[in-house]
Design an enzyme around this catalytic site. Structure first.
Site, PDB file in Angstrom:
ATOM      1  N   ALA A   3      47.954  83.477 121.429  1.00 16.73           N
ATOM      2  CA  ALA A   3      48.546  82.319 122.130  1.00 16.73           C
ATOM      3  C   ALA A   3      49.588  82.804 123.140  1.00 16.73           C
ATOM      4  CB  ALA A   3      49.177  81.365 121.116  1.00 16.73           C
TER       5      ALA A   3
ATOM      6  N   LYS B 156      37.569  83.158 119.579  1.00 20.56           N
ATOM      7  CA  LYS B 156      36.494  83.886 118.909  1.00 20.56           C
ATOM      8  C   LYS B 156      37.040  84.505 117.642  1.00 20.56           C
ATOM      9  CE  LYS B 156      37.264  87.713 118.657  1.00 20.56           C
ATOM     10  NZ  LYS B 156      38.385  88.525 118.054  1.00 20.56           N
TER      11      LYS B 156
HETATM   12  N1  LIG Z   1      40.319  86.635 122.948  1.00 22.21           N
HETATM   13  C1  LIG Z   1      40.893  87.774 122.591  1.00 22.21           C
HETATM   14  O1  LIG Z   1      40.894  88.760 123.313  1.00 22.21           O
HETATM   15  C2  LIG Z   1      41.595  87.849 121.298  1.00 22.21           C
HETATM   16  C3  LIG Z   1      42.548  88.843 121.074  1.00 22.21           C
HETATM   17  C4  LIG Z   1      43.229  88.842 119.852  1.00 22.21           C
HETATM   18  C5  LIG Z   1      42.924  87.901 118.898  1.00 22.21           C
HETATM   19  N2  LIG Z   1      41.969  86.965 119.149  1.00 22.21           N
HETATM   20  C6  LIG Z   1      41.624  85.939 118.160  1.00 22.21           C
HETATM   21  O2  LIG Z   1      42.695  85.021 118.150  1.00 22.21           O
HETATM   22  C7  LIG Z   1      42.906  84.526 116.837  1.00 22.21           C
HETATM   23  C8  LIG Z   1      44.366  84.721 116.462  1.00 22.21           C
HETATM   24  O3  LIG Z   1      44.665  86.089 116.530  1.00 22.21           O
HETATM   25  P1  LIG Z   1      46.191  86.569 116.719  1.00 22.21           P
HETATM   26  O4  LIG Z   1      46.119  88.014 117.044  1.00 22.21           O
HETATM   27  O5  LIG Z   1      46.885  85.637 117.640  1.00 22.21           O
HETATM   28  O6  LIG Z   1      46.730  86.407 115.237  1.00 22.21           O
HETATM   29  P2  LIG Z   1      48.223  86.150 114.757  1.00 22.21           P
HETATM   30  O7  LIG Z   1      49.182  86.747 115.723  1.00 22.21           O
HETATM   31  O8  LIG Z   1      48.262  86.581 113.348  1.00 22.21           O
HETATM   32  O9  LIG Z   1      48.344  84.581 114.859  1.00 22.21           O
HETATM   33  C9  LIG Z   1      47.563  83.741 114.064  1.00 22.21           C
HETATM   34  C10 LIG Z   1      48.194  82.373 113.996  1.00 22.21           C
HETATM   35  O10 LIG Z   1      47.535  81.664 112.968  1.00 22.21           O
HETATM   36  C11 LIG Z   1      48.428  80.700 112.451  1.00 22.21           C
HETATM   37  N3  LIG Z   1      48.368  80.513 111.018  1.00 22.21           N
HETATM   38  C12 LIG Z   1      48.204  79.320 110.423  1.00 22.21           C
HETATM   39  N4  LIG Z   1      48.177  79.452 109.098  1.00 22.21           N
HETATM   40  C13 LIG Z   1      48.341  80.765 108.837  1.00 22.21           C
HETATM   41  C14 LIG Z   1      48.403  81.532 107.658  1.00 22.21           C
HETATM   42  N5  LIG Z   1      48.265  80.966 106.442  1.00 22.21           N
HETATM   43  N6  LIG Z   1      48.593  82.854 107.768  1.00 22.21           N
HETATM   44  C15 LIG Z   1      48.687  83.450 108.976  1.00 22.21           C
HETATM   45  N7  LIG Z   1      48.615  82.773 110.137  1.00 22.21           N
HETATM   46  C16 LIG Z   1      48.443  81.444 110.065  1.00 22.21           C
HETATM   47  C17 LIG Z   1      49.810  81.152 112.822  1.00 22.21           C
HETATM   48  O11 LIG Z   1      50.228  80.099 113.643  1.00 22.21           O
HETATM   49  P3  LIG Z   1      51.717  79.525 113.677  1.00 22.21           P
HETATM   50  O12 LIG Z   1      52.204  80.070 114.960  1.00 22.21           O
HETATM   51  O13 LIG Z   1      51.491  78.085 113.634  1.00 22.21           O
HETATM   52  O14 LIG Z   1      52.458  80.044 112.492  1.00 22.21           O
HETATM   53  C18 LIG Z   1      49.659  82.405 113.621  1.00 22.21           C
HETATM   54  O15 LIG Z   1      50.446  82.382 114.763  1.00 22.21           O
HETATM   55  C19 LIG Z   1      41.931  85.273 115.940  1.00 22.21           C
HETATM   56  O16 LIG Z   1      40.821  84.452 115.714  1.00 22.21           O
HETATM   57  C20 LIG Z   1      41.523  86.496 116.756  1.00 22.21           C
HETATM   58  O17 LIG Z   1      40.220  86.934 116.460  1.00 22.21           O
HETATM   59  C21 LIG Z   1      41.326  86.911 120.329  1.00 22.21           C
END
Ligand SMILES: NC(=O)c1ccc[n+]([C@@H]2O[C@H](COP(=O)([O-])OP(=O)(O)OC[C@H]3O[C@@H](n4cnc5c(N)ncnc54)[C@H](OP(=O)(O)O)[C@@H]3O)[C@@H](O)[C@H]2O)c1
Length: 326
Positions: free
Chosen positions: A16, A97
């Protein structure tokens, strides 16, 4: 619809924080609101992307009447529930994704979007990368002859932590869903659904897949070799080989800054400049579809999102990796 596409971001984690500023920077788009489990974190991302509203819950975000689309940016284990939450509140969705943990979950979300006549798309940004589209056109033109094989990998080291979403099965941990979905989609773009799937791999201590190698076979003799690893990294990317040449993807397969087309006359390099993290094409495609009233992007067809997850379900089953949602 307002002049600008008004985005809501659901989840304020790593992706995000990368995509949010690119939405804000893309002409004709704005981040109107951010929702996170914690209001402080939502506010901090909202401030960073110039969003006027922040919410301390996902339910409040999806109830915001002044949003055109909600970007589901939580971990894969949560995409299904959060996409349904947004759709049931009448919101179009862009779902990061992998779209969901398995094909069953994807079918449920997509059926809901279709029933409600709401736009829905997987954030498979590789598919809207102009050079990946160009590579498909060149392969289809016959310039590299009859296609024989596809070879694709995406590997990136994530240090082992049983609570990390890449390893925690309850959050959808596993290299195949985190990384392998890209090379799998790449192979699909050239060859479509395989007739046979053979998978080997290594599991992490949590039971998630840490490294995977898949061999997709086709009755006519074509094959695809697809691999990924969350345990290490390597320089492999994407290559399509034919009877008269090949096309290789420069840089990471999901973010190609250049491709090389090798045919009987030599090598041709096609380059593009990647703006920021490279999410601009995906943001523009969502905005284009919303403005045109299209419920689905022709570049990221929902039936293929389901079909690719069906193949990944089979690969995971071969490795013995199971989610509670399976
Ligand atoms: N398009 C791309 O290039 C790309 C790159 C990296 C990741 N991704 C994808 O994006 C998604 C998120 O990845 P990320 O790297 O942003 O992960 P992250 O930093 O761990 O963030 C995941 C978010 O999920 C939410 N969340 C809700 N319930 C949760 C729980 N029980 N435990 C942990 N998190 C919880 C949290 O939101 P809150 O802020 O509300 O706490 C957290 O900010 C994944 O599906 C990943 O495959 C895509």
């Amino acid at each position: 619809m307002a002049d600008s596409i008004r985005w809501g971001i659901l989840g304020a984690g790593g992706i995000a924080a990368l995509v949010g500023p690119e939405i804000a920077a893309e002409p004709g788009n704005e981040v109107a609101a951010v929702g996170a489990r914690d209001l402080g974190r939502a506010t901090s991302l909202a401030n960073a992307v110039g969003a006027p509203r922040a919410y301390g819950s996902y339910a409040e975000l999806v109830a915001d009447p002044d949003l055109d689309v909600v970007y589901i940016a939580t971990a894969q284990g949560q995409h299904h529930d959060h996409a349904l939450l947004a759709l049931r509140a009448g919101k179009a969705v862009l779902v990061e994704k992998p779209f969901s943990l398995n094909a069953r979950q994807a079918r449920e979300v997509i059926a809901q979007a279709r029933r409600r006549q709401l736009f829905c798309m997987e954030g498979m940004w590789m598919r809207v990368n102009p050079l990946i589209i160009r590579a498909q056109e060149i392969a289809a033109s016959g310039r590299i002859g009859d296609l024989i094989s596809v070879h694709a990998d995406l590997s990136r080291r994530f240090d082992f932590d049983p609570k990390d979403r890449v390893y925690d099965l309850s959050l959808g941990g596993g290299a195949l869903l985190e990384l392998g979905v890209y090379p799998a989609t790449f192979a699909w773009l050239f060859f479509g659904r395989p007739d046979t799937v053979q998978t080997i791999g290594a599991l992490s201590p949590t039971g998630s897949d840490a490294s995977d190698a898949m061999q997709w076979g086709y009755r006519d003799g074509r094959f695809a070799q697809i691999s990924c690893s969350a345990a290490g990294t390597n320089p492999l990317t994407g290559l399509v080989a034919g009877t008269k040449g090949w096309i290789s993807i420069g840089g990471r397969v999901h973010r190609a800054p250049f491709i090389i087309v090798h045919d009987e006359s030599g090598d041709e390099e096609l380059r593009q400049t990647i703006k920021g993290g490279g999410f601009d094409h995906e943001i523009a495609e969502v905005a284009r579809c919303l403005r045109a009233g299209e419920l689905e992007s022709p570049l990221v067809p929902l039936d293929e999102t389901i079909a690719i997850l069906e193949v990944l379900d089979e690969a995971r089953a071969q490795l013995g990796v199971r989610y509670a949602a399976d």
